[in-house]
Enzyme design. Structure first.
Site, mmCIF file in Angstrom:
data_model
loop_
_atom_site.group_PDB
_atom_site.id
_atom_site.type_symbol
_atom_site.label_atom_id
_atom_site.label_comp_id
_atom_site.label_asym_id
_atom_site.label_seq_id
_atom_site.Cartn_x
_atom_site.Cartn_y
_atom_site.Cartn_z
ATOM 1 N N SER A 150 -4.585 -50.662 -39.010
ATOM 2 C CA SER A 150 -4.742 -51.176 -37.648
ATOM 3 C C SER A 150 -4.805 -50.023 -36.652
ATOM 4 O O SER A 150 -4.145 -48.995 -36.836
ATOM 5 C CB SER A 150 -3.565 -52.089 -37.305
ATOM 6 N N TYR A 191 4.191 -55.974 -36.983
ATOM 7 C CA TYR A 191 2.890 -55.781 -37.635
ATOM 8 C C TYR A 191 2.458 -54.324 -37.578
ATOM 9 O O TYR A 191 2.095 -53.722 -38.592
ATOM 10 C CB TYR A 191 1.845 -56.666 -36.959
ATOM 11 N N LYS A 195 1.865 -51.516 -40.644
ATOM 12 C CA LYS A 195 0.594 -50.838 -40.882
ATOM 13 C C LYS A 195 0.753 -49.316 -40.815
ATOM 14 O O LYS A 195 0.023 -48.580 -41.491
ATOM 15 C CB LYS A 195 -0.456 -51.316 -39.881
#
Length: 275
Positions: A150, A191, A195
């Site tokens: 990401s 999140y 990542k």
């Protein structure tokens, strides 16, 4: 059992960016044997029907393998099935992932549960699957291993507000406690942290497989209007997200060798992503 077509396994290939990767590969002049990994095989079958309907002249072939990143039994069965069908794996695209920050902010998940689920799906499950798949990758002539990361995972850019997205996710809230998330779509803290962990995992696989000739990348596809996080594509577009097809084409370019000079890096379509 063996095929002259490159065998490509895409986890989470039934929806979102995964489906766009399937579309991009299927639209290519090069023929692939595309395996869609998904938790519910019927959704993979539906995705294949969609792609075949859109691209009736595709030279690629398709199949579905049940694959659930939180189940070792499922992952073991998936790799065993691919080995039985093809005997090797040319490309593994670790695309499947999830964000649980929205559920945390809404109160439907507790802190530990949301963070554990984020790392279990995005890091631990991906590590297990990759480890199981390596013997099949080593049987390929030009094996490629891709991890979908990401743009929010870069540590360097956590101090930046150079773009609207960075301004939103890096903004500091007002003093006081508890902190309230911005209305609608708060920073994806769990999140993006997972990542960042995935990026380190990619670097480890680059080290481990360096002398085996496996090309490894972390792919940062950009801010895309997918269903990730349950926010909704339209809301994401309002925030500046791009059409997911752009990410699919980018991943296809990596599979086809257009970023071989950037092996071992986290890459964006137009640059190497800073760590």
């Amino acid at each position: 059992m063996s095929s002259s077509k490159d065998i490509v396994f895409i986890t989470g290939g039934n929806t979102g960016l995964g489906l766009e990767i399937v579309r991009a590969l299927a639209a290519s002049a090069k023929a692939y044997n595309i395996i869609i990994g998904c938790r519910t095989p019927s959704t993979g079958d539906a995705a294949i029907d969609t792609v075949k309907g859109e691209l009736p002249d595709t030279a690629s072939s398709f199949s579905v393998v049940q694959c659930d990143l939180v189940s070792d039994e499922s992952l073991e069965a998936a790799i065993q099935r691919i080995g039985e069908m093809h005997g090797r794996l040319d490309v593994l695209i670790n695309n499947a992932g999830s964000s649980f920050d929205g559920e945390l902010q809404q109160g439907s998940l507790g802190i530990r549960e949301a963070w554990n689920k984020s790392w279990d799906v995005n890091v631990s499950g991906t590590q297990v699957l990759t480890t199981l798949a390596v013997p099949l990758l080593l049987k390929a002539e030009n094996p490629r291993l891709l991890f979908l990361t990401s743009g929010t995972a870069t540590l360097t850019e956590t101090e930046s507000t150079a773009t609207p997205t960075l301004s939103r996710i890096n903004a500091s809230p007002a003093a006081g406690w508890p902190k309230s998330a911005p209305a609608g779509f708060g920073p994806p803290t769990a999140y993006r942290s997972s990542k960042t962990g995935l990026n380190m995992m990619m670097r480890e696989w680059t080290r481990i497989l360096k002398n085996d000739g496996v090309k490894v990348w972390a792919i940062s596809p950009g801010f895309l209007a997918t269903g990730l996080g349950g926010v909704g594509a339209e809301k994401l577009k309002q925030l500046g997200a791009l059409d997911p097809s752009e990410g699919g084409k980018f991943v296809r370019d990596v599979v086809q060798g257009k970023r071989d000079q950037d092996v071992g890096k986290a890459i964006r379509a137009n640059m190497i992503q800073p760590w």
